[in-house]
Design an enzyme around this catalytic site. Structure first.
Site, PDB file in Angstrom:
ATOM      1  N   ASP A 102      49.002 -36.533  37.344  1.00 50.71           N
ATOM      2  CA  ASP A 102      50.253 -36.178  36.846  1.00 50.71           C
ATOM      3  C   ASP A 102      51.286 -37.022  36.970  1.00 50.71           C
ATOM      4  O   ASP A 102      51.554 -37.800  37.920  1.00 50.71           O
ATOM      5  CB  ASP A 102      50.547 -34.576  37.400  1.00 50.71           C
ATOM      6  CG  ASP A 102      51.659 -34.007  36.459  1.00 50.71           C
ATOM      7  OD1 ASP A 102      51.739 -34.483  35.273  1.00 50.71           O
ATOM      8  OD2 ASP A 102      51.928 -32.616  36.730  1.00 50.71           O
ATOM      9  N   ASP A 118      53.932 -31.893  28.904  1.00 52.09           N
ATOM     10  CA  ASP A 118      54.671 -30.401  29.109  1.00 52.09           C
ATOM     11  C   ASP A 118      55.186 -30.114  27.834  1.00 52.09           C
ATOM     12  O   ASP A 118      56.242 -30.299  27.625  1.00 52.09           O
ATOM     13  CB  ASP A 118      55.690 -31.021  30.025  1.00 52.09           C
ATOM     14  CG  ASP A 118      55.139 -31.274  31.362  1.00 52.09           C
ATOM     15  OD1 ASP A 118      53.826 -30.948  31.665  1.00 52.09           O
ATOM     16  OD2 ASP A 118      55.929 -31.455  32.403  1.00 52.09           O
TER      17      ASP A 118
END
Ligand SMILES: *[C@@H]1O[C@H](CO)[C@@H](O)[C@H](O)[C@H]1NC(C)=O
Ligand SMILES: *[C@@H]1O[C@H](CO)[C@@H](O)[C@H](O)[C@H]1NC(C)=O
Ligand SMILES: *[C@@H]1O[C@H](CO)[C@@H](O)[C@H](O)[C@H]1NC(C)=O
Ligand SMILES: *[C@@H]1O[C@H](CO)[C@@H](O)[C@H](O)[C@H]1NC(C)=O
Ligand SMILES: *[C@@H]1O[C@H](CO)[C@@H](O)[C@H](O)[C@H]1NC(C)=O
Ligand SMILES: *[C@@H]1O[C@H](CO)[C@@H](O)[C@H](O)[C@H]1NC(C)=O
Ligand SMILES: *[C@@H]1O[C@H](CO)[C@@H](O)[C@H](O)[C@H]1NC(C)=O
Ligand SMILES: *[C@@H]1O[C@H](CO)[C@@H](O)[C@H](O)[C@H]1NC(C)=O
Ligand SMILES: *[C@@H]1O[C@H](CO)[C@@H](O)[C@H](O)[C@H]1NC(C)=O
Ligand SMILES: *[C@@H]1O[C@H](CO)[C@@H](O)[C@H](O)[C@H]1NC(C)=O
Length: 744
Positions: free
Chosen positions: A418, A510
């Site tokens: 991430d 996201d």
């Protein structure tokens, strides 16, 4: 409940037939370039043009000196197929300023005329079609335009090529936010800078029958203006690009040729094709164990359970905080026992100075620095952070040792990369996560890596981060590095061209939990697939803004989950809102639920049905991945791939008509038209005109739920679309689909 015993029957496309009708007789000249290369020297400038891969040419341009050949490259050398391997800068023709020369590789001809480079496709009857030329005019910047850096041998460059106003341009990676609903990128400027949800890849396909790939990890932009396609890079030592050709409309051939030089996706392990459970965030072992117990008790299949960020104490620890995760070995074993699922943990690239790893990494020079001194690249959770320098092989080794000690050797085998978009923690701005001073408009820190500056190599940072995990998998499992299948996977928020060669999958970052963003994901997914990356997924439900306790949030989740059944991977994740307050004892410890049973009892019935359908489809998905492995055949397919004979598809794609670009093929036999309007009860679906080959197989569009036959396409039909019936149509027989027998 692991998927160990699937019986598979796969019909792989034959190599030649998959290249489509109209291609030349490949056996004759496929591996036979008629020259090893051309060198044009124009004063300080050198240009090398060499046959490389199937029907391909590699072009490299440099100033003052020849390229070293060691510049960052995503090309496999030698390529998997086609000529040009290990050729260095070899050439058998040298021509001067304004010189002339012609070179051929398969169906591609490169021609220099008065020093201007053009590319042509040769058809089977011998006729030539111009694909692109360097863009010239009596008054314009030179087609190859350089500006030298005053300190280094590097330069900025702008390279321009001809284009027609009606050309269609596809690919260019993933733009997963929010207004960009385009599949045809003509008219756009694409920033070649990585950040959250934005994974621009400098590769595109044209409806004129070619694919062009800029083999350069520098930042810059691609401009697709009416007359001209232009690459602008901020810093390079060499401009390096590759071009290949196929008959117009044969996108599978272009992908086959492209992946022959940039890599083919190894097949994922069976388990990862099932249902993946994730949320922001499960923050202690008890929660994970109760989660597994609940899946077991509810008899819902789950294949992967994910632990998100801040399961560590300090950023850069790459280990669990033992206070909340005392027994990883026991946890992973219990999860497996209860559900059969594998586990995955998140890792971030940021290292804070309280981490045990900070001093050793600083001592060994394994952290990225900044050109202005302090080395700090970003700030998160109240601390300044630096990035691990994954462009340095020693840093990759360091990282893996930690990951092995903390997780892999303890039974947690899958890794979630991430925030490693490069340069910073991956937002388009700095000071990520500092609410009071968010969004300062600094584009990037002056990050400097082992391999060079952020401007020059930054776009390959996430790719090398993926490579750390890949090398680790190979070292630990003793796998054959050339193996075409994976035991475990990493999940990543960014990548570079050629990332498909890793045991890894990309997700769209996201995203916002909105109906329009659900639809937008389709154009993001098919575009990155058209850039060679089919190993792709998203956050089902969107990442942020979904309230689990609202009707609207619940409806959005079910609509999104239905689409997730028909994606390469089915992965639920998100930072949910709900009526439960945050747990103040932990950082970002959102306690809102995000499980199949969290969306109301009625919806749980529907969600279970969709998850069960996913498991039924696993043999089909597995067959799609096997075709992807064999020939680069795209999984999530924009409609222009299979229906370019249908004027409505061509016209609709040209203008990015939502009616066309918000539908896609999941493999060659399933058409998916997700509902992206709140409260909708029906959906209008355009059914593309079937090809002659499909009609010859007696295929018709059959509605997935009613089994109603809708014929051979060319019209818009309206179908009922209750929450438990995502609009889907299939070709062929369901038995074949469920048994993984792909017929086209
Ligand atoms: C292709 O070329 C090979 C070798 O010259 C020849 O044997 C074959 O018949 C050709 N095939 C077609 C379809 O023309
Ligand atoms: C290239 O070809 C053109 C004619 O096609 C000719 O006029 C020119 O002199 C040639 N250039 C060189 C350097 O031979
Ligand atoms: C290579 O092929 C091109 C295109 O067919 C031709 O124009 C050129 O003369 C050939 N070169 C050689 C060295 O045979
Ligand atoms: C040769 O083939 C191309 C592509 O199929 C076609 O467009 C062209 O008209 C053909 N030329 C001749 C002379 O037959
Ligand atoms: C784990 O989290 C739960 C809340 O979901 C809490 O009740 C429990 O005390 C926590 N356990 C530990 C060991 O922190
Ligand atoms: C994998 O092993 C090779 C050979 O021992 C080593 O050079 C490399 O650094 C290792 N990679 C990682 C990520 O540990
Ligand atoms: C990984 O961990 C295992 C178990 O501790 C150990 O045997 C192995 O040497 C480790 N490998 C590396 C590369 O650190
Ligand atoms: C769970 O997955 C297995 C395959 O691993 C399958 O046989 C079974 O039918 C699935 N159960 C449900 C309820 O979908
Ligand atoms: C597609 O566009 C062309 C050119 O604008 C037009 O002639 C044709 O009628 C259109 N066809 C459809 C089905 O929209
Ligand atoms: C298609 O249907 C026709 C008529 O029913 C039949 O003769 C033919 O064999 C079928 N073709 C295929 C590929 O199934």
């Amino acid at each position: 409940m692991r998927l160990l015993t699937l019986v598979m029957q796969i019909v792989l496309p034959l190599f030649v037939s998959s290249l489509g009708a109209g291609a030349a007789n490949l056996t004759e000249d496929y591996f036979q370039p008629n020259s090893t290369g051309i060198k044009l020297q124009n004063g300080f400038e050198r240009l090398f043009i060499q046959p490389f891969g199937p029907h391909g040419m590699r072009v490299r341009a440099s100033l003052m000196r020849d390229p070293t050949g060691t510049e960052s490259s995503a090309l496999l050398d030698p390529p998997i197929e086609g000529p040009g391997g290990n050729a260095g800068l070899s050439h058998d023709l040298a021509i001067p300023f304004k010189g002339n020369a012609t070179i051929r590789n398969g169906n591609l001809v490169a021609e220099l005329s008065f020093g201007i480079l053009s590319f042509f496709r040769v058809s089977s009857n011998g006729s030539r079609t111009l694909l692109i030329s360097e863009y010239t005019d009596t008054k314009t910047l030179p087609a190859r335009y350089y500006r030298q850096d005053f300190r280094a041998g590097s330069f900025a460059a702008e390279f321009s090529f001809t284009s027609d106003a009606d050309e269609q341009i596809y690919g260019v990676g993933q733009q997963a936010c929010c207004k960009d609903n385009s599949v045809n990128k003509k008219g756009q400027v694409v920033d070649l800078i990585n950040y959250n949800s934005h994974v621009p890849l400098p590769v595109f396909m044209s409806n004129k029958g070619y694919l062009q790939f800029f083999n350069m990890p520098g930042q810059g932009r691609l401009e697709f203006s009416p007359l001209r396609t232009r690459l602008a890079v901020d810093e390079a030592f060499v401009v390096d690009y590759w071009i290949t050709t196929a008959e117009p409309g044969d996108y599978d051939a272009l992908q086959e040729q492209f992946t022959a030089v940039t890599g083919r996706q190894p097949t994922p392990p069976d388990f990862i094709l099932g249902y993946q459970q994730s949320k922001l965030r499960y923050y202690n072992e008890t929660q994970i164990l109760s989660l597994a117990q609940r899946f077991h008790d509810e008899q819902v299949n789950v294949s992967l359970i994910v632990v998100d960020f801040f399961a560590w104490k300090f950023q850069g620890d790459w280990s669990f905080n033992p206070e909340f995760w005392p027994d990883p070995v026991g946890m992973a074993a219990k999860v497996k026992e209860l559900t059969g699922a594998e586990m995955m943990v998140s890792l971030w690239p940021s290292v804070e100075d309280l981490s045990v790893n900070y001093i050793p990494m600083q001592e060994q020079g394994l952290l990225a620095i900044t050109r202005d001194g302090p080395g700090v690249q970003d700030s998160f959770a109240g601390v300044y952070t630096r990035l691990i320098d994954s462009t340095n092989p020693a840093a990759r080794q360091f990282l893996w040792k930690r990951l092995n000690d903390s997780y892999f050797s303890k039974g947690i085998h899958n890794f979630w990369i991430d925030q490693a978009d490069g340069g910073t923690l991956g937002e388009p701005f700095e000071n990520n996560g500092q609410d009071t001073i968010n969004s300062l408009p600094y584009a990037r820190s002056f990050a400097q890596y082992f391999l060079g500056t952020q401007e020059k190599v930054g776009k390959i940072y996430p790719w090398l981060h993926q490579q750390a995990i890949e090398e680790g998998f190979q070292n630990l499992t003793q796998a054959d590095p050339s193996s075409s299948s994976c035991q475990y996977m990493s999940l990543t928020r960014s990548t570079f061209v050629g990332g498909q060669r890793f045991c890894s999958y990309l997700w769209s970052g996201d995203t916002s939990s909105r109906f329009d963003v659900l639809a937008q994901q389709i154009t993001a997914g098919v575009s990155v697939a058209a850039s060679g990356i089919s190993s792709w997924t998203l956050d089902i439900g969107g990442f942020t803004g979904l309230n689990v306790d609202t009707d609207s949030g619940r409806e959005l989740f079910v609509r999104w989950l239905a689409m997730g059944v028909f994606l390469p991977y089915m992965r639920v994740h998100g930072d949910r809102d709900c009526n439960i307050p945050l747990d103040p004892s932990q950082f970002l410890a959102n306690q809102c639920p995000n499980e199949p049973w969290s969306y109301g009892d009625d919806n749980f019935v529907i969600i279970k049905k969709y998850i069960a359908l996913r498991y039924q489809l696993v043999p089909y998905v597995k067959a799609l991945f096997q075709m992807l492995q064999a020939s680069g055949r795209t999984i999530m397919r924009p409609l222009y791939y299979d229906f370019n004979h249908d004027p409505s598809i061509i016209n609709g794609t040209a203008v990015n008509d939502p009616r066309i670009v918000h539908e896609y093929m999941f493999g060659p036999q399933i058409l998916v038209a997700p509902v992206s309007v709140e409260g909708a009860a029906t959906k209008d679906v355009y059914l593309p005109v079937l090809s002659d080959a499909m009609i010859a197989q007696n295929f018709t569009w059959t509605h997935w739920w009613s089994e109603k036959d809708f014929g051979t396409g060319g019209e818009t039909v309206t179908v009922n679309a209750p929450l438990d019936q995502i609009p889907v149509f299939y070709l062929g027989s369901k038995e074949d689909i469920f048994s993984g027998k792909v017929n086209i």
